[in-house]
Scaffold this active site. Sequence first.
Site, PDB file in Angstrom:
ATOM      1  N   ALA A 154       0.860  -1.191   0.000  1.00 19.83           N
ATOM      2  CA  ALA A 154       0.000   0.000   0.000  1.00 19.83           C
ATOM      3  C   ALA A 154       0.892   1.235   0.000  1.00 19.83           C
ATOM      4  CB  ALA A 154      -0.925   0.022   1.212  1.00 19.83           C
ATOM      5  N   PHE A 155       0.331   2.375  -0.373  1.00 21.22           N
ATOM      6  CA  PHE A 155       1.164   3.560  -0.567  1.00 21.22           C
ATOM      7  C   PHE A 155       1.734   4.108   0.744  1.00 21.22           C
ATOM      8  CE2 PHE A 155      -0.189   7.939   0.470  1.00 21.22           C
ATOM      9  CZ  PHE A 155      -1.327   7.669   1.191  1.00 21.22           C
ATOM     10  N   LYS A 156       1.196   3.659   1.892  1.00 21.19           N
ATOM     11  CA  LYS A 156       1.728   4.099   3.180  1.00 21.19           C
ATOM     12  C   LYS A 156       3.222   3.800   3.306  1.00 21.19           C
ATOM     13  CE  LYS A 156      -2.404   5.116   5.233  1.00 21.19           C
ATOM     14  NZ  LYS A 156      -3.300   5.016   4.055  1.00 21.19           N
ATOM     15  N   ASP A 157       3.697   2.765   2.570  1.00 21.59           N
ATOM     16  CA  ASP A 157       5.127   2.437   2.596  1.00 21.59           C
ATOM     17  C   ASP A 157       6.001   3.591   2.108  1.00 21.59           C
ATOM     18  OD1 ASP A 157       4.848  -0.206   3.517  1.00 21.59           O
ATOM     19  OD2 ASP A 157       4.565  -0.988   1.493  1.00 21.59           O
ATOM     20  N   LEU A 177       6.303   5.524   5.250  1.00 27.91           N
ATOM     21  CA  LEU A 177       6.719   4.801   6.456  1.00 27.91           C
ATOM     22  C   LEU A 177       8.012   4.004   6.270  1.00 27.91           C
ATOM     23  CD1 LEU A 177       3.215   4.006   7.835  1.00 27.91           C
ATOM     24  CD2 LEU A 177       5.044   5.158   9.096  1.00 27.91           C
TER      25      LEU A 177
END
Length: 495
Positions: free
Chosen positions: A111-114, A117
């Site tokens: 997911a784009f949160k990577d 993060l």
Amino acid sequence: MRYVSTRDSGLKLSASEAIVMGLSRDGGLFIPESIPALEQGAIEKLCKMSYQDRAVYVMKMYLDEFSEDELKAFTTAGYGPNKYDVPEVAPMYKLDDKTGILELWHGPTCAFKDMALQMLPYLLTASLQKTGETKTVCILVATSGDTGKAALEGFCDVDKTKILVFYPKNGVSDIQELQMVTQSGDNVGVCAVYGNFDDAQTGVKRIFSDEDIREKLERDGFFLSSANSINWGRVLPQIVYYVSAYCDCINNGTIKNGEELNVCVPTGNFGNILAGYFAKLMGVPIGRFICASNSNNVLTDFINTGVYDKNRQFYTTTSPSMDILVSSNLERLLYSLTADSDVVKGWMNELNSVGKYEVSEAVKTAVQAEFSGGFCSDDEAAEAIAKLKNENNYLMDTHTAVAYKVLEDYRIATGDDRPCVVVSTASPFKFCESVLNALGVTEIRPGCDVIDQLSEVSGVKAPLPLLTLKDKKVRFTDVVEKAGMDDAVLNMILN
Ligand SMILES: *Cc1c(COP(=O)(O)O)cnc(C)c1O
């Protein structure tokens, strides 16, 4: 380069101080005092660089206490080949002459949160050193799915950090739960909470403000911090991929340097689309920002009317990461447009007390000069998934589908035919069941088998981190009542 609070522009901090603090004591968010501008010829240079080097170039402009070598080490590690499954890191899929799909989900949790993060742990630990903080930072996260896993993966085995994630026992998908409870690393903890996401979130907030817990932890050399998207260290890495996307659209012939490019972003907390706005302020020729929502369309209404009103029904949709009624990062846009922290503070107080505020006519006009809002239903998103699969043989997830559908509507309504990038925020294999349903499959195989099922139906290979999930050992099985979260924190950190 100084950072100010959106609720007190008299408070000025360095970047590392802002990243360590996360949220300002006055409740405001940190924002650069002024946005740095790309120099003449920067885009030409950036076009020839790798994603990692583009990230160093852009982040350096905001982090003057960090050396280039330092940042280079961060981007090499965070966006390297053992983290990202394509060398481009954030590849641009050219759907047609006027439409690109920016795939931000090639990282370890799909997911784009990577994108943010994978960088935040490095920025945070370096910031701790720069500010002279010697205690070990303990990250507490309440998650409805994507953020928890991305934070675990980002902080896994990072020196001088611990991380503990709470998730609602029956509030995340099977795949999301498995992703979290099989997490490796010596400094990680995962714990389910009986209740819904709000229960977990409220519990975490309470622990943050609990003096007793704070003291106990401090005595043993620990302090609590957060990894959610109010931290500047999460917004900054997201600016990079807008600059990078513009370069890729030049490189693949969609635009010439200087031509305007629209972007359409599936939006929840407003962090992703806000990063694009900062890229434009730096000088990247972005045209219009199309803010896409699902049935929780509070932002669509805000953009159209200037009234932000969270007093409305909450819908659970097939794009759960956008099921949000309070988009915290909107506060940064409002400060950016007004440069008046007193005014912003007033609106945020109204949001807290009555759940609603209305911006001035001038601010509404300024918002509408840059942003268009649109939303679509689950059914419309599902139709978009099926259509793109059938007509272009391209498989997208439910969040990306919301953006794609909203862009279609926008183009018909406005006739704006400038090239546009659709920001794709998750792998379709993270939301197998909804994607299969969209493709007309109603009999869903249980557990991890659904991943193979979607592969068979679509002819698309699943990302490795999801494929190998079924072979991983479950490490975390604790489930606690809301009242038991305090002990869970103390046990995990102090033992
Ligand atoms: C978090 C998330 C979003 C929303 O991003 P914001 O920065 O909160 O606007 C959209 N799609 C997916 C898959 C997400 O995980």
